[in-house]
Design an enzyme around this catalytic site. Structure first.
Site, PDB file in Angstrom:
ATOM      1  CB  SER A  16      -0.893   0.006   1.245  1.00 14.34           C
ATOM      2  OG  SER A  16      -1.549   1.251   1.392  1.00 14.34           O
ATOM      3  CE  LYS A  17       2.927   7.262  -3.595  1.00 13.68           C
ATOM      4  NZ  LYS A  17       4.347   6.885  -3.428  1.00 13.68           N
ATOM      5  CB  ALA A  18       0.014   3.182   3.919  1.00 10.23           C
ATOM      6  CE1 TYR A  23       6.803   7.174   0.289  1.00 13.24           C
ATOM      7  CE2 TYR A  23       4.769   6.112   1.020  1.00 13.24           C
ATOM      8  CZ  TYR A  23       5.711   6.361   0.030  1.00 13.24           C
ATOM      9  OH  TYR A  23       5.553   5.798  -1.213  1.00 13.24           O
TER      10      TYR A  23
END
Length: 295
Positions: free
Chosen positions: A158-160, A164
């Site tokens: 997931s680009k959660a 980051y």
């Protein structure tokens, strides 16, 4: 690039189905996405008025949300249309777009199953992620202290937003030491990715890149692999140990923001940007630009 803070810029942002003045695109301080990381996003670029891989990014946004156990309340087609509207309203031809979806503020606690899911989309001018002059020489990377997490401990596909957190820490530490970015290893100390980009190496005419089953399989990464194969280049996706970097001649990173950026140094390892990297840079540039219309 403008140094105006992002909350003080002019223009409009698409927010929950309508265009609102930039300054009015606000959320409450007690939003779940801010406190518990229930937030996903995309980073995309438009070239010549066309959003590159627009639908693929919208599909991934919805998949990312599903991995975080919520559903974006707009279809892929509706998200695509909203992004195109934002780009048109921005008046920009070349732009960076940021769709972001998050849980709202109805419940404040780990469990927030009844919270409203919000979606916002903004666009702004963002030139090359790295200084153009430095980019052609190859950027310098540090080795990050933090590792990309085991997929059994976090939704790595997931680009959660929460994933980051260690990227920001790692990039800040690298910049404070004079580097442009940092290369991260996985939890087993294999080469993984940079803080916001995937990495590739070249050795004897063969491209090597870490298998993307432990971190985000970037859309730019997939595009570059396809471009390389069109050229007849062999691409090997595998586990790469850090010490192997001593034997690679070229290195480059890929991402929507970074595009295709050569690397000259990773910690003690040195690389020389050369023909294959330059070819893929040119091929990517040609791929993302709208085709010239026939006269």
């Amino acid at each position: 690039m403008s140094v105006i803070p992002f909350d003080q810029r002019e223009g409009h942002i698409w927010f929950d189905g309508r265009m609102v003045p930039w300054a009015d695109a606000k959320i409450h301080v007690l939003s779940h996405g801010l406190h518990y990381g229930s937030c996903v996003f995309e980073g995309e670029r438009a070239y010549g008025g066309e959003i590159f891989k627009c639908t693929e990014h919208s599909q991934r946004l919805r998949r990312s949300a599903e991995l975080l156990d919520f559903e974006v309340p707009y279809s892929v087609a509706e998200i695509d249309a909203a992004k195109k509207l934002v780009l048109k309203e921005s008046g920009l031809s070349d732009a960076y777009l940021r769709p972001v979806a998050w849980r709202g503020s109805e419940m404040m606690g780990v469990s927030a199953q009844s919270n409203t899911i919000h979606l916002a989309i903004a666009a702004w001018e963002w030139p090359s992620y790295f200084d153009p002059e430095t980019k052609m020489k190859g950027i310098r990377l540090d080795l990050a202290d933090y590792r990309r997490p085991d997929p059994r401990t976090a939704p790595s596909a997931s680009k959660a937003a929460g994933l980051y957190m260690i990227c920001t820490i790692s990039k800040h530490r690298a910049e404070n030491k004079g580097y442009a970015d940092a290369l991260m290893l996985d939890w087993e100390d294999n080469v993984a990715e940079c803080t916001g980009a995937n990495v590739f190496f070249i050795q004897n005419g063969v491209i090597h890149t870490p298998a993307a089953d432990r971190f985000l399989n970037g859309i730019t990464r997939q595009t570059v692999i396809d471009l390389a194969k069109r050229r007849g280049y062999e691409v090997v996706e595998r586990r790469i140990r850090p010490e192997e970097m001593a034997g690679f001649s070229e290195c480059f990173i890929t991402g929507s923001a970074a595009e295709v950026t050569p690397v000259s140094e990773i910690a003690q390892y040195r690389f020389t940007p050369a023909a294959m990297t330059k070819t893929l840079m040119d091929d990517y540039s040609a791929e993302v630009r709208p085709r010239a219309k026939a006269a």
